[in-house]
Design an enzyme around this catalytic site. Structure first.
Site, PDB file in Angstrom:
ATOM      1  N   ASP A 127       0.794  -1.227   0.000  1.00 56.93           N
ATOM      2  CA  ASP A 127       0.000   0.000   0.000  1.00 56.93           C
ATOM      3  C   ASP A 127       0.830   1.282   0.000  1.00 56.93           C
ATOM      4  OD1 ASP A 127      -2.691  -0.739  -0.238  1.00 56.93           O
ATOM      5  OD2 ASP A 127      -2.724  -1.441   1.825  1.00 56.93           O
ATOM      6  N   ASP A 190      -8.301  -3.537  -3.422  1.00 63.24           N
ATOM      7  CA  ASP A 190      -7.780  -2.254  -2.928  1.00 63.24           C
ATOM      8  C   ASP A 190      -6.553  -1.802  -3.712  1.00 63.24           C
ATOM      9  OD1 ASP A 190      -8.863  -4.162  -1.058  1.00 63.24           O
ATOM     10  OD2 ASP A 190      -8.531  -2.764   0.579  1.00 63.24           O
TER      11      ASP A 190
END
Length: 415
Positions: A127, A190
Site C-alpha cells: 500500500d 484495494d
C-alpha cells in the site's frame, strides 16, 4: 445571495427526503433532471474542518507515529509509519490547505509528509501508493516542490518489485523477503488505488515501465476479480508458478461471495482514474458498471452499509468511508461519460453523498472528537474499527468535499 439561494435549494431537497414517506433521497436524486445542490454552508464546513484539525494537531503523536483514529473520550490512537493508513493524515492536511488557501497549514502538512520518507524503500507492504501518493503526491501537486519527486520515483520502483509477470498483478500483503518462497500470490481489489502513483511516475519521469505494470495489473484485475453482476471479489489467490486462480475470497467482507462496499468503492475510483490516465474506454466501462451496481444497492439515505449482503441490513453498520471514496469516483465519472443522463446520475449521487456526510449524522461535532467523519467500518472480520472514525474516511471526505465545491464554484461562475 447566490450562495444562500443555492444552499436553500439543497436544503429543500433534503427536507423533501426527510418528509416524504414514499420516496427516498436516492430516488429523488435519480429522478431529478437538474443538478443537485449542496445542502450545507461552505463557510461553516470550512470552519468545522479547520477547527477539528487544529485540535488534532495539538494532540497528535510525535515522531514515527501517525494519528489513525479519534475517539469520543478525546483520545487519539496513533499508528507506525509502516501502517497502510499512514499517508492519509498528511493528505488531509494538504487538502485543508487547498480548501482554505491558508499557508499556515503547509508546515504541518510537510511535517506529517516527510516523516514518511523511509517508506520509499520499504518492501513490507503493497500500500505504499496510498501512503506516499496521498502525502508526497498531494504535496508536490500543490507546491511543486522538486524535493518530493525523487521520493515518489523511488517509491514507484519499490512498488514495482511486487509485480509478478506470470500473473500480471502486484502482490498484496507480506514483506517481499518473506513471500519469496510462498506458493501463492494474493491480489486484493484495494490495490487498484496504488496504481495512481505508477501512472503519475510514468508521466513525470518518462518511464513507461511504471505505466506498463499499472495497465497489466488493471487488465488482469478485470479478468479475475469480477462477478457477472460487476460486484468484486476482495481477494484473488493465484498459484505463483502457473498463474492460475486458486480461489476467490474475502478478507474484510461478510463472506467470500458478498458485495463488500468499500471494495466496490475502490473499484469505481480506481478504474475512473485509469481511464483518466490512459483514455482506454474499457476502464470507463468497468468503472461505470461498478458504479451502477453500487448505486443500485445504496439505501434510501445513500450512505452504504459496510457490506451490501450482510443479512442484518437494516440493523447493521454503515461505512461512511465507502461513501466518501465512491463520491470521489462518481465525480470523476460524471465528467468522463458522454451520456448526459448518466453523467447527471453520477453527479447527483456524488453530491448527495457529500450532503449526507456533511450532515449532523456523520460529522464529528461532539466537542471531544478531533476528526471529521464518524461511522466507518475498518475490519469487520477481525472486529476492529467498527462504527468509528478512521483517518481515510476524513481523507476521502475532504477530497469529495473539494470536488463538490470546485464543481459548485464552476457551475455558479465563481471560477
Amino acid at each position: 445571495m447566490k450562495i444562500r439561494l443555492l444552499v436553500c435549494v439543497g436544503i429543500f431537497s433534503m427536507l423533501a427526503f426527510l418528509s416524504c414517506k414514499t420516496e427516498s433521497y436516492k430516488e429523488i436524486l435519480l429522478c431529478q433532471t437538474e443538478k443537485e445542490q449542496i445542502s450545507f454552508d461552505p463557510d461553516s464546513i470550512k470552519e468545522f474542518v479547520t477547527g477539528q484539525y487544529v485540535r488534532s494537531l495539538e494532540e497528535a503523536g510525535k515522531g514515527m507515529l501517525v494519528p489513525r483514529n479519534s475517539y469520543k473520550d478525546g483520545t487519539i490512537r496513533s499508528t507506525p509509519i509502516e501502517d497502510w493508513v499512514s499517508g492519509f493524515y498528511a493528505g488531509t492536511l494538504w487538502y485543508i490547505y487547498e480548501l482554505t488557501g491558508d499557508t499556515s497549514w503547509i508546515a504541518p502538512a510537510r511535517q506529517w509528509t516527510e516523516v514518511l520518507d523511509p517508506i520509499k524503500t520499504y518492501e513490507g507492504i503493497h500500500d505504499i501508493g496510498f501512503m506516499m501518493y496521498c502525502s508526497y503526491g498531494n504535496g508536490y501537486r500543490l507546491l511543486k516542490d522538486e524535493r518530493y519527486l525523487p521520493v515518489l520515483k523511488q517509491t514507484s520502483e519499490t512498488l514495482c518489485k511486487r509485480f509478478n509477470p506470470k500473473i500480471g498483478t502486484l502482490l498484496s500483503w507480506g514483506n517481499l523477503a518473506d513471500t519469496a518462497t510462498q506458493k501463492y500470490h494474493n491480489t486484493i481489489i484495494d490495490n487498484m488505488m496504488n496504481l495512481e502513483l505508477l501512472m503519475f511516475s510514468a508521466k513525470q519521469f518518462q518511464e513507461p515501465y511504471f505505466s506498463d505494470i499499472a495497465v497489466k495489473h488493471a487488465d488482469n484485475t478485470i479478468k479475475c476479480h469480477f462477478r457477472p453482476n460487476y460486484s468484486t471479489y476482495h481477494v484473488v489467490e493465484f498459484d505463483k508458478k502457473t498463474g492460475k486462480i486458486v480461489k476467490q475470497e474475502t478478507h474484510q467482507g461478510y463472506d467470500d461471495n458478498s458485495d463488500w462496499a468499500r471494495g466496490q468503492a475502490w473499484t469505481i475510483y480506481g478504474y475512473s482514474m485509469m481511464y483518466r490516465e490512459t483514455g482506454n474506454k474499457k476502464y470507463l466501462e468497468m468503472s461505470s458498471r461498478c458504479a451502477d451496481r453500487f448505486i443500485s444497492r445504496l439505501p434510501g439515505d445513500l450512505i452504504p452499509y459496510w457490506d451490501f449482503d450482510d443479512p442484518r441490513i437494516a440493523n447493521t453498520y454503515r461505512d461512511a468511508s465507502a461513501g466518501a471514496i465512491a463520491a470521489c469516483g462518481l465525480f470523476g465519472l460524471s465528467e468522463q461519460v458522454e451520456d448526459t443522463v448518466q453523467s447527471l446520475k453520477y453527479y447527483n449521487i456524488a453530491i448527495g453523498l457529500v450532503n449526507r456526510l456533511s450532515s449532523a449524522d456523520y460529522l464529528a461535532k461532539d466537542n471531544y472528537y478531533k476528526c471529521l467523519i464518524l461511522h466507518s467500518v475498518g475490519h469487520w472480520q477481525k472486529k476492529t474499527e467498527i462504527d468509528c472514525n478512521i483517518n481515510y474516511a476524513d481523507y476521502y471526505y475532504m477530497e469529495a468535499l473539494l470536488k463538490a465545491l470546485d464543481l459548485y464554484d464552476k457551475k455558479n461562475g465563481n471560477k
